[in-house]
Design a protein around this motif. Structure first.
Motif, short mmCIF file in Angstrom:
data_model
loop_
_atom_site.label_atom_id
_atom_site.label_comp_id
_atom_site.label_asym_id
_atom_site.label_seq_id
_atom_site.Cartn_x
_atom_site.Cartn_y
_atom_site.Cartn_z
N ALA A 117 -10.95 12.66 -5.44
CA ALA A 117 -11.42 13.94 -5.96
C ALA A 117 -10.51 15.06 -5.50
O ALA A 117 -10.03 15.07 -4.36
N CYS A 118 -10.27 16.01 -6.39
CA CYS A 118 -9.33 17.09 -6.12
C CYS A 118 -10.06 18.23 -5.41
O CYS A 118 -10.52 19.19 -6.03
N LEU A 135 0.83 -1.20 0.00
CA LEU A 135 0.00 0.00 0.00
C LEU A 135 0.87 1.25 0.00
O LEU A 135 1.73 1.43 0.86
N TYR A 136 0.62 2.12 -0.98
CA TYR A 136 1.34 3.38 -1.09
C TYR A 136 0.35 4.54 -0.99
O TYR A 136 -0.70 4.52 -1.65
N VAL A 137 0.68 5.51 -0.17
CA VAL A 137 -0.21 6.64 0.10
C VAL A 137 0.59 7.95 0.02
O VAL A 137 1.82 7.95 0.13
N PRO A 138 -0.09 9.09 -0.19
CA PRO A 138 0.61 10.38 -0.20
C PRO A 138 1.03 10.76 1.23
O PRO A 138 0.19 11.01 2.08
N ILE A 139 2.31 10.78 1.46
CA ILE A 139 2.85 11.07 2.80
C ILE A 139 3.56 12.42 2.78
O ILE A 139 4.40 12.68 1.91
N LEU A 152 -4.14 13.83 1.71
CA LEU A 152 -4.88 13.58 0.47
C LEU A 152 -5.28 14.87 -0.24
O LEU A 152 -5.89 14.81 -1.30
N GLU A 153 -4.92 16.01 0.32
CA GLU A 153 -5.36 17.29 -0.24
C GLU A 153 -4.32 17.96 -1.11
O GLU A 153 -4.66 18.70 -2.03
N ILE A 154 -3.04 17.75 -0.82
CA ILE A 154 -1.97 18.41 -1.57
C ILE A 154 -1.49 17.48 -2.69
O ILE A 154 -1.30 16.29 -2.49
N LYS A 155 -1.29 18.06 -3.87
CA LYS A 155 -0.77 17.30 -5.01
C LYS A 155 0.63 16.81 -4.70
O LYS A 155 1.45 17.53 -4.14
N THR A 156 0.94 15.56 -5.07
CA THR A 156 2.27 15.03 -4.82
C THR A 156 3.31 15.80 -5.63
O THR A 156 3.05 16.26 -6.74
N ASN A 157 4.49 15.92 -5.07
CA ASN A 157 5.57 16.68 -5.69
C ASN A 157 5.95 16.10 -7.04
O ASN A 157 6.20 16.82 -8.01
#
Length: 342
Positions: free
Chosen positions: A128-129, A22-26, A45-50
């Protein structure tokens, strides 16, 4: 549709990680990127990944052949990576769409087996963004940040106290079934709150600085666009650093290199950039001898060549090239120039 309460999110991750990587935005020091899930990590989950998650299916570097020499004998071994099934949780709609765009390249005949194996192992959960950034312009490329109809396996929305969960594919249904003990049915109140969330996203998208950007203002046949004087203007400041191509979720060019380890050597591929002076370098030289020609190649591919072949632009409006270019030159300015806006 299903839902899970936010206070049960760790429980959800625990369940998923039993059968998948499992990979998540950290978030770490203000920067968000996909990393392996562990207890107590700071998920955002709110900020776009770099960087885009394309690295999971198209790594920056990967070995696919090994060579072993014994005297005059040469043994060639194909490298088959045993990749576990994995889940990417919280992929932005723009990045989910990007997977589909590079599928056109790697999954048509002859199919790229390295890419195909990694693609087949993954389950994409898009979110959803809810907080689009000022550099975003995905709606210019017909991407709906409030709800994807296809392009991912599961789509989620973050509400005040819960996460709404909607499977879109067989893979999504399979994972949903494994989580039936912790997922709940949505009710009327959830659906009303969901509509409010969607409406808020629509309003934010309309208010973005680049909301009116329209690539279809680019008119003219291939020769006209290729010979346009615009390229002289927009390419002057380009440094050829390749930053735009390395952060782009749809760029897919690569080079093939051999590492000479004497008796044990290997062949690998690694990301390349059409903005580099040695890109496509051959024995007779380089077919694109200056930065203008290399700059033109990048944007003609995204805005003309690719759509001519596949019916879609090779851009998803993620805005990363705007954020990363050290001289503030990007696809938005190219579209406006070619479209006669500036």
């Amino acid at each position: 549709m299903k839902k899970i309460l936010k206070n049960k999110f760790s429980q959800l991750c625990n369940h998923v990680s039993k059968d998948y990587e499992l990979y998540v935005p950290i978030e770490n020091e203000g920067i968000v990127n996909f990393s392996r899930w562990e207890d107590e990590v700071n998920i955002n989950l709110e900020i776009k990944t770099n960087t885009s998650p394309k690295n999971f299916v198209f790594p920056q570097s990967e070995t696919y052949l090994k060579f072993k020499s014994e005297g005059k004998k040469l043994k060639i071994e194909r490298v088959d990576e045993e990749r576990e099934d994995y889940v990417l949780f919280g992929v932005r709609p723009c990045d989910a769409k990007a997977f589909n765009l590079i599928d056109h390249v790697f999954l048509r005949e002859p199919v790229d087996r390295l890419y195909e194996e990694k693609r087949n192992k993954g389950v994409i959960i898009s979110a959803a963004c809810v907080e689009p950034e000022e550099t975003c312009f995905c709606s210019s490329f017909d991407i709906n940040p409030e709800e994807l109809k296809n392009g991912s396996d599961i789509f989620i929305w973050t509400l005040e106290n819960s996460i709404i969960w909607k499977p879109l594919t067989e893979k999504g249904e399979e994972l949903t079934k494994k989580l039936e003990d912790i997922l709940e049915d949505v009710n009327e109140k959830d659906l009303k709150e969901l509509e409010i969330v969607k409406e808020n996203i629509r309003k934010k998208i309309k208010e973005l600085p680049l909301a009116s950007l329209n690539p279809q203002t680019i008119q003219g046949d291939l020769n006209e666009l290729f010979e346009s004087e615009v390229w002289d203007q927009v390419s002057k400041s380009c440094l050829g650093c390749g930053a735009c191509t390395y952060v782009c979720p749809t760029c897919h060019c690569y080079d093939i290199q051999d590492f000479d380890g004497q008796k044990n050597s290997l062949r690998f591929r690694c990301w390349d950039s059409c903005m580099f002076s040695d890109f496509t370098l051959m024995a007779h030289g380089n077919p694109r001898v200056n930065q203008k020609e290399r700059f033109r190649q990048r944007f003609m591919h995204k805005l003309v060549y690719y759509p001519n072949n596949h019916g879609e632009y090779a851009c998803v409006g993620c805005g990363r090239c705007i954020e990363k270019c050290p001289v503030n030159m990007n696809i938005v300015k190219v579209i406006k120039k070619l479209g006669g806006e500036i």
